[in-house]
Design a protein around this motif. Sequence first.
Motif, PDB file in Angstrom:
ATOM      1  N   TYR A   1     -16.184 -22.096 -16.061  1.00 34.78           N
ATOM      2  CA  TYR A   1     -17.638 -22.312 -15.963  1.00 34.78           C
ATOM      3  C   TYR A   1     -18.275 -22.183 -17.236  1.00 34.78           C
ATOM      4  O   TYR A   1     -18.869 -22.881 -17.811  1.00 34.78           O
ATOM      5  CB  TYR A   1     -18.370 -21.723 -14.882  1.00 34.78           C
ATOM      6  CG  TYR A   1     -19.810 -21.829 -14.962  1.00 34.78           C
ATOM      7  CD1 TYR A   1     -20.315 -22.716 -14.343  1.00 34.78           C
ATOM      8  CD2 TYR A   1     -20.547 -20.739 -15.265  1.00 34.78           C
ATOM      9  CE1 TYR A   1     -21.875 -22.890 -14.203  1.00 34.78           C
ATOM     10  CE2 TYR A   1     -21.865 -20.656 -15.444  1.00 34.78           C
ATOM     11  CZ  TYR A   1     -22.653 -21.952 -14.772  1.00 34.78           C
ATOM     12  OH  TYR A   1     -23.899 -21.684 -14.735  1.00 34.78           O
TER      13      TYR A   1
ATOM     14  N   LEU B   1     -24.445  -8.018 -19.032  1.00 35.61           N
ATOM     15  CA  LEU B   1     -25.428  -9.136 -19.772  1.00 35.61           C
ATOM     16  C   LEU B   1     -26.899  -8.809 -19.927  1.00 35.61           C
ATOM     17  O   LEU B   1     -27.337  -8.150 -18.729  1.00 35.61           O
ATOM     18  CB  LEU B   1     -25.416 -10.574 -19.023  1.00 35.61           C
ATOM     19  CG  LEU B   1     -23.866 -11.350 -19.162  1.00 35.61           C
ATOM     20  CD1 LEU B   1     -24.171 -12.721 -18.146  1.00 35.61           C
ATOM     21  CD2 LEU B   1     -23.604 -11.650 -20.286  1.00 35.61           C
TER      22      LEU B   1
ATOM     23  N   ALA C   1     -20.501  -4.378 -12.566  1.00 32.87           N
ATOM     24  CA  ALA C   1     -20.850  -5.233 -13.566  1.00 32.87           C
ATOM     25  C   ALA C   1     -22.441  -5.188 -13.508  1.00 32.87           C
ATOM     26  O   ALA C   1     -22.984  -4.738 -12.706  1.00 32.87           O
ATOM     27  CB  ALA C   1     -20.213  -6.654 -12.800  1.00 32.87           C
TER      28      ALA C   1
ATOM     29  N   SER D   1     -26.320 -17.571 -19.547  1.00 36.95           N
ATOM     30  CA  SER D   1     -26.117 -16.632 -20.103  1.00 36.95           C
ATOM     31  C   SER D   1     -24.533 -16.021 -20.015  1.00 36.95           C
ATOM     32  O   SER D   1     -23.717 -15.383 -20.740  1.00 36.95           O
ATOM     33  CB  SER D   1     -26.734 -15.336 -19.633  1.00 36.95           C
ATOM     34  OG  SER D   1     -26.825 -15.173 -18.292  1.00 36.95           O
TER      35      SER D   1
ATOM     36  N   ASN E   1     -16.602  -6.203  -7.946  1.00 36.93           N
ATOM     37  CA  ASN E   1     -16.796  -4.962  -9.040  1.00 36.93           C
ATOM     38  C   ASN E   1     -18.089  -4.567  -8.814  1.00 36.93           C
ATOM     39  O   ASN E   1     -19.170  -5.431  -9.261  1.00 36.93           O
ATOM     40  CB  ASN E   1     -16.480  -5.952 -10.255  1.00 36.93           C
ATOM     41  CG  ASN E   1     -16.832  -4.806 -11.733  1.00 36.93           C
ATOM     42  OD1 ASN E   1     -17.165  -3.867 -11.346  1.00 36.93           O
ATOM     43  ND2 ASN E   1     -16.850  -5.287 -12.735  1.00 36.93           N
TER      44      ASN E   1
ATOM     45  N   PHE F   1     -20.921 -22.198  -9.386  1.00 41.58           N
ATOM     46  CA  PHE F   1     -20.300 -20.707  -8.968  1.00 41.58           C
ATOM     47  C   PHE F   1     -19.176 -20.449  -9.810  1.00 41.58           C
ATOM     48  O   PHE F   1     -18.155 -21.135  -9.855  1.00 41.58           O
ATOM     49  CB  PHE F   1     -19.950 -21.054  -7.304  1.00 41.58           C
ATOM     50  CG  PHE F   1     -19.747 -19.520  -6.979  1.00 41.58           C
ATOM     51  CD1 PHE F   1     -20.357 -18.436  -7.094  1.00 41.58           C
ATOM     52  CD2 PHE F   1     -18.634 -19.366  -6.220  1.00 41.58           C
ATOM     53  CE1 PHE F   1     -20.021 -17.297  -6.569  1.00 41.58           C
ATOM     54  CE2 PHE F   1     -18.053 -18.306  -5.276  1.00 41.58           C
ATOM     55  CZ  PHE F   1     -19.055 -17.176  -5.668  1.00 41.58           C
TER      56      PHE F   1
ATOM     57  N   ASN G   1     -29.094 -14.551 -15.030  1.00 44.92           N
ATOM     58  CA  ASN G   1     -29.105 -14.656 -13.599  1.00 44.92           C
ATOM     59  C   ASN G   1     -30.438 -14.699 -13.275  1.00 44.92           C
ATOM     60  O   ASN G   1     -31.340 -13.772 -13.482  1.00 44.92           O
ATOM     61  CB  ASN G   1     -28.448 -13.527 -13.089  1.00 44.92           C
ATOM     62  CG  ASN G   1     -26.772 -13.517 -13.637  1.00 44.92           C
ATOM     63  OD1 ASN G   1     -26.617 -13.472 -14.800  1.00 44.92           O
ATOM     64  ND2 ASN G   1     -25.877 -13.427 -12.564  1.00 44.92           N
TER      65      ASN G   1
END
Length: 333
Positions: free
Chosen positions: A148, A284, A214, A125, A211, A84, A177
């Motif tokens: 991370y 991404l 994103a 990613s 956000n 996370f 993701n």
Amino acid sequence: MSKIALITGITGQDGSYMTEFLLEKGYRVYGLIRRSSHEPTDRIQHLLSKIEILDGDLTDQSSLGAAVQTVNPDEIYNFAAQSFVPTSWNQPVLTADVTGLGVVRLLEAIHKYKSDAKLYQASSSEMFGKVKETPQKETTPFYPRSPYGVAKVYAHYITVNYRESYNLFACSGIAFNHESPRRGLEFVSRKVTHTAAKIKLGHTKELPLGNLEAKRDWGFAGDYVEAMWLMLQQDKPEDFIIATGQAHTVKELVQIAFDEVGLPWEKYVRVDKKLFRPAEVDHLIGDAAKAKQNLGWQPKLSFEEMIRLMVHEDIKSLSKTAAAAPFTEFRIR
Ligand code: NAP
Ligand code: G4F
């Protein structure tokens, strides 16, 4: 003879889908689980009679050596991580230890005890962070934006290094993701679908988010484990992007989830500045052309289908829980 697989992080989202996938292919599956004071196997409860469990922790070298020696695996899927992103700012050292150094510990165990085992490393990613190129490919330089992401870059390059130093069949999937009804409740997709379901059922009244602008390339975990497995069936070890090639904003995710429950999202979503990150990854989007060409892989479930499915499953499970044990508020009244 059945092939043997060892899965670290078997209690997590990807571990559970990979276990189902490998059992269907006739594998003998062993899972590494860290010690816990409670039962962490809710995602694999339905599989427990078909697999074998070993104790072990990515921070403990001896347990990894023992697991590799005991299982003698043909294939190892390393999903274990502190995964996370926000937690990685609060616990940067633990994240480096588990998500980064944990991988070199596992590589050492493989190098020492089963050097012909094939390793899948769960790269991310998130390593692209403040992106240098759009869409991101296997050759795009990394620019991680969280502890991370930094730990995953170390894990990625140490996997490349052990492959080149010792000729191990070790490869990384740079997965974008991926979500599912089994996604942890803290990740934005599941937070949104689960809370939308709770609002629909009258269990809560608002959804605090960070956000909304994103953008992520969100795919379905059940599709992605197939690409991971295919990577280990190739003649030579290589790294691959695993992605859908389409990006959506968090706001679009919210709109689909609330459309599924038939409620206006603007009435329930509250933007909370505390949920913004110290350094954000804005956008991404992956180019999985190599996986399509070399592995013959492509994702099946669309983003919208997946979010609607997640909402549906959340409503189903929340309704069951409510029927079995009414909520505390009910009992107090
Ligand atoms: P997840 O649901 O958070 O699962 C993580 C797993 O790691 C859990 O089984 C957890 O066990 C285990 N774990 C944590 N610390 C450990 C330790 N010290 N020793 C042994 N096991 C430990 O993650 P996921 O979504 O399935 O992702 C799988 C992997 O892919 C992770 O490495 C993640 O970083 C990476 N990844 C995920 C995505 C994505 O979108 N899902 C994308 C790119 C890369 P407990 O149940 O005991 O907590
Ligand atoms: O769902 P997220 O927490 O996933 P994130 O940070 O992209 O990381 C996930 O994907 C990585 C692959 O790129 C994996 F390596 C990693 O292990 C993990 O599975 O957040 C997605 C986006 C972020 O931009 C975040 O700022 O959603 C935004 N967001 C907005 N509000 C929120 C929230 N994220 C969370 N978790 N909670 C919010 O309330």
